[in-house]
Design a protein around this motif. Sequence first.
Motif, short mmCIF file in Angstrom:
data_model
loop_
_atom_site.label_atom_id
_atom_site.label_comp_id
_atom_site.label_asym_id
_atom_site.label_seq_id
_atom_site.Cartn_x
_atom_site.Cartn_y
_atom_site.Cartn_z
N TRP A 1 0.81 -1.21 0.00
CA TRP A 1 0.00 0.00 0.00
C TRP A 1 0.85 1.26 0.00
CZ3 TRP A 1 -0.12 -3.92 3.56
CH2 TRP A 1 0.55 -3.71 4.77
N ASN A 2 2.15 1.11 0.30
CA ASN A 2 3.04 2.27 0.25
C ASN A 2 3.73 2.40 -1.10
OD1 ASN A 2 2.51 3.14 2.83
ND2 ASN A 2 4.13 1.87 3.75
N ASP A 3 3.54 1.38 -1.96
CA ASP A 3 4.23 1.38 -3.24
C ASP A 3 3.30 1.91 -4.32
OD1 ASP A 3 5.53 0.87 -5.55
OD2 ASP A 3 5.94 -1.26 -5.14
N PRO A 4 3.61 3.08 -4.88
CA PRO A 4 2.69 3.66 -5.87
C PRO A 4 2.58 2.84 -7.15
CG PRO A 4 4.68 5.00 -5.64
CD PRO A 4 4.76 3.92 -4.60
N ASP A 5 3.57 1.97 -7.43
CA ASP A 5 3.51 1.17 -8.66
C ASP A 5 2.65 -0.08 -8.50
OD1 ASP A 5 5.15 2.96 -9.86
OD2 ASP A 5 6.99 1.88 -9.33
N GLU A 6 2.37 -0.45 -7.28
CA GLU A 6 1.63 -1.67 -7.02
C GLU A 6 0.17 -1.50 -7.41
OE1 GLU A 6 1.83 -5.54 -5.93
OE2 GLU A 6 3.49 -4.21 -5.43
N LYS A 7 -0.37 -2.50 -8.13
CA LYS A 7 -1.79 -2.46 -8.50
C LYS A 7 -2.61 -3.16 -7.41
CE LYS A 7 -2.26 -0.91 -12.91
NZ LYS A 7 -1.36 0.19 -12.50
N PRO A 8 -3.63 -2.53 -6.91
CA PRO A 8 -4.44 -3.21 -5.89
C PRO A 8 -5.24 -4.36 -6.49
CG PRO A 8 -5.33 -1.04 -6.36
CD PRO A 8 -4.08 -1.16 -7.17
N LEU A 9 -5.47 -5.40 -5.71
CA LEU A 9 -6.29 -6.53 -6.17
C LEU A 9 -7.77 -6.14 -6.11
CD1 LEU A 9 -6.45 -9.57 -6.98
CD2 LEU A 9 -6.79 -10.05 -4.56
N ILE A 10 -8.13 -5.50 -5.03
CA ILE A 10 -9.53 -5.08 -4.86
C ILE A 10 -9.58 -3.57 -4.76
CG2 ILE A 10 -11.56 -5.24 -3.38
CD1 ILE A 10 -10.26 -7.76 -2.15
N GLN A 11 -10.51 -3.00 -5.50
CA GLN A 11 -10.72 -1.56 -5.39
C GLN A 11 -12.19 -1.27 -5.16
OE1 GLN A 11 -8.64 -1.27 -9.24
NE2 GLN A 11 -7.95 0.71 -8.49
N PHE A 12 -12.47 -0.62 -4.06
CA PHE A 12 -13.80 -0.06 -3.84
C PHE A 12 -13.73 1.39 -4.29
CE2 PHE A 12 -14.13 -3.61 -0.94
CZ PHE A 12 -15.47 -3.93 -0.96
N ARG A 13 -14.64 1.79 -5.21
CA ARG A 13 -14.63 3.16 -5.69
C ARG A 13 -15.95 3.83 -5.34
NH1 ARG A 13 -10.38 3.52 -9.43
NH2 ARG A 13 -8.79 3.12 -7.88
N ASN A 14 -15.93 4.68 -4.35
CA ASN A 14 -17.14 5.43 -3.94
C ASN A 14 -18.36 4.53 -3.84
OD1 ASN A 14 -15.41 7.35 -5.94
ND2 ASN A 14 -16.15 8.41 -4.09
N VAL A 15 -18.17 3.42 -3.17
CA VAL A 15 -19.26 2.44 -3.10
C VAL A 15 -20.25 2.82 -2.00
CG1 VAL A 15 -19.85 0.06 -2.57
CG2 VAL A 15 -17.88 0.57 -4.02
N THR A 16 -21.51 2.90 -2.40
CA THR A 16 -22.59 3.12 -1.44
C THR A 16 -23.55 1.96 -1.57
OG1 THR A 16 -22.40 5.51 -1.55
CG2 THR A 16 -24.50 4.64 -0.80
N LYS A 17 -24.00 1.43 -0.45
CA LYS A 17 -25.02 0.39 -0.49
C LYS A 17 -26.17 0.78 0.42
CE LYS A 17 -27.13 -3.38 -1.22
NZ LYS A 17 -27.63 -3.72 -2.57
N ARG A 18 -27.35 0.86 -0.19
CA ARG A 18 -28.54 1.19 0.58
C ARG A 18 -29.47 0.00 0.65
NH1 ARG A 18 -29.30 5.85 -2.50
NH2 ARG A 18 -28.03 7.52 -1.67
N PHE A 19 -30.09 -0.22 1.80
CA PHE A 19 -31.22 -1.14 1.93
C PHE A 19 -32.43 -0.27 2.22
CE2 PHE A 19 -27.63 -3.85 3.32
CZ PHE A 19 -27.75 -4.86 2.39
N GLY A 20 -33.24 -0.02 1.22
CA GLY A 20 -34.33 0.93 1.42
C GLY A 20 -33.74 2.30 1.71
N ASP A 21 -34.10 2.88 2.84
CA ASP A 21 -33.56 4.17 3.22
C ASP A 21 -32.24 4.03 3.97
OD1 ASP A 21 -35.73 5.36 2.19
OD2 ASP A 21 -36.81 5.58 4.10
N PHE A 22 -32.01 2.81 4.44
CA PHE A 22 -30.88 2.62 5.33
C PHE A 22 -29.57 2.54 4.54
CE2 PHE A 22 -28.00 -0.12 7.69
CZ PHE A 22 -27.96 0.56 8.90
N ILE A 23 -28.60 3.33 4.96
CA ILE A 23 -27.31 3.32 4.28
C ILE A 23 -26.38 2.37 5.03
CG2 ILE A 23 -25.33 4.69 3.59
CD1 ILE A 23 -27.22 7.07 3.42
N ALA A 24 -26.10 1.22 4.40
CA ALA A 24 -25.26 0.22 5.07
C ALA A 24 -23.78 0.51 4.81
CB ALA A 24 -25.62 -1.18 4.60
#
Lengths: 374, 296
Positions: free
Chosen positions: A9-32
């Motif tokens: 995570w300190n190496d700028p050349d390293e590609k991450p395996l998993i990337q969450f990009r501005n992920v929002t998950k709602r259940f109805g009104d509830f923001i999980a």
Amino acid sequence: MSQTVFAPWNDPDEKPLIQFRNVTKRFGDFIAIDNLTQDIYAKEFFALLGPSGCGKTTMMRMLAGFEAPTKGQIFIAGQDMARIPPNKRAVNMMFQSYALFPHLSVWDNIAFGLKREGKDKDAIAARVDEMLRLTRLSKFAKRKPHQISGGQRQRVALARSLAKAPKLLLLDEPLGALDKKLRQDTQFELMDIQEKTGTTFVIVTHDQEEAMTVASRVAVMDEGQIIQVATPAQIYEAPNSVYVADFIGDVNIISGRAKPNGEKVAIHWAEGQPDIIGTTATKFEAGQEIHFAIRPEKVAISTEEPADAANKTKGKVLDIAYLGNISTYHVELPTGHVVKAQTANTRRLSRRVITWEDPVWVSWTDTAGVLLER
Amino acid sequence: MRRFILIAVPYLWLVALFLIPFVIVLKISLSDVALARPPYMPQLDFAAGWSGLVSFFAELDFDNFWFLTTDDLYWKAYLSSLQIALVSTVLTLIVGYPIAYAMARAAPEWRPTLLMLVILPFWTSFLIRVYAWMGILANEGLLNQFLLWLGVINTPLTILNTNTAVYIGIVYTYLPFMILPIYSALERMDDSLLEAAEDLGCSRLSAFWLVTIPLSKNGIIAGCFLVFIPVIGEFVIPSLLGGSGTLMIGKVLWEEFFSNRDWPVASAVAVILLLILVIPIILFQRNEQKQREAEG
Ligand SMILES: Nc1ncnc2c1ncn2[C@@H]1O[C@H](COP(=O)(O)OP(=O)(O)OP(=O)(O)O)[C@@H](O)[C@H]1O
Ligand SMILES: [Mg+2]
């Protein structure tokens, strides 16, 4: 050659395996999950820590493909996961509820995923037996899930998710039902597996000690957000907020107003008490609200006034918690604050010098605690 | 003592309502037909004492059972009944499973309503519902009128008084007995099992075959028996909806009893029918037992 520290995570050349990009998950009104952005790197052992209902399982389920993000994207190995069904992902999940197939034996449960891959019989049998040995379930291979104990079921679930040797393994509280000894053994087993196979682990746990032991990085979550991500040592020694400091381990929090003084900051926290002197890299405005967090084991306790401590104050022993190897003293200050101080029990109990109601001094150095804005 | 009474009550019930009627039927089946009232011989005469009892038993014989083997009508009727029961059980399963599945997958707040709709037909008379099917399936019936109106057919289909009508009637009548046990098995199933199956590489379809079907197996078996067992002896549906070609043992039994007034032969037919049914009933009980053990 010196061994390089594992810190992609300190190496700028390293590609991450998993990337969450501005992920929002709602259940109805509830923001999980609330606008979450996070990278996880290959071969990491990434631990999610947080109170019940903060969204840990939801994050896992989105990675496994059982929930789609309401907003934002998830990438695994650079590929957008939006349209990829669970069975097409090189991800296996161990369910919090285990989800063992009740109509199949332990053996067949573990073999289930391997059979779907169309491997030949001998290869499957060898792999299942290996998993049974690893989780010490060989004796129970023929039993049905309802014929074994809760801890054994948990191990079957673990074995089943490990069997396919996936690229990414999601473990939702994998060891909660195991006794301490077996849990520690399994933790080391997991780390061993991780080292051998290079599998990336994301693990949810309620056990901080477990997170500290196994994780390359720990993420502390609250209400669908990640509050801090850092190595276990950093999380413990340099929490970024009172929330994190309080969540991980035991801590004394003293709030007051800042009086910056070069490298150091003095904290005015109570009338008639000397200011607390701390060291920080962050800039604080004069008069700004500030929280001083210090771990109990960094607070010294003595009957005599310490000669040269940067911070010291007098109090009275309110309570003593004896934990075998250590004792925690609850010291009440004249201001009403209670400070916890921890010492190692190097002497036998009968010769303990400090006891209830004793007047004592608590002291700490000017680098022992951290200064937090929030 | 208390325990004894607790056990004794249901046993007395069973003896009074099942064993005694069966013994009476068995006795009649061993008697001979007679122009009398009741129409069979011998009658048990308690006044004659011991000798009367001896002569009574001496007159019982297996002639009626022997008679059943001489006329191939009977074994054909048994076979035909078994066949119709088997086919209609399969048909009911094919129709019932998707309905049960859809009900179990529906939102929880809808399930009681759907369950109600399945049970609702039981609130009206079974006979009326079968008569309604006559109205629907007749040559000038609703179905034919509708199909003619749509232009799908030019001449009315002959459905009533054929085996097709019998199958329709049976499937319709016995559908709830298939749906309910399957629904209860499916409803108990944990959804995360399907997720686990998918996670381990199953497609939706193979997860259905490998997880859903095995886990509803007991419900399927129970439903099939609940349909199969009563359909074998079914009488009303084949006589109202079926034609002269529809051969079922229930109909034969009815004719022996009421048209021929041959109670002994009719009773023999009934006893054989019962013996045939004992096998599936025992299998059914076994399945229930196994299910209880698996849950307990
Ligand atoms: N299908 C759903 N419908 C509605 N709300 C849901 C659903 N799944 C989860 N939630 C809500 O989302 C929040 C996060 O749930 P999640 O299962 O991720 O918590 P968690 O962090 O795993 O908690 P725990 O430590 O108790 O397992 C909870 O408040 C939960 O009630
Ligand atoms: Mg959870």
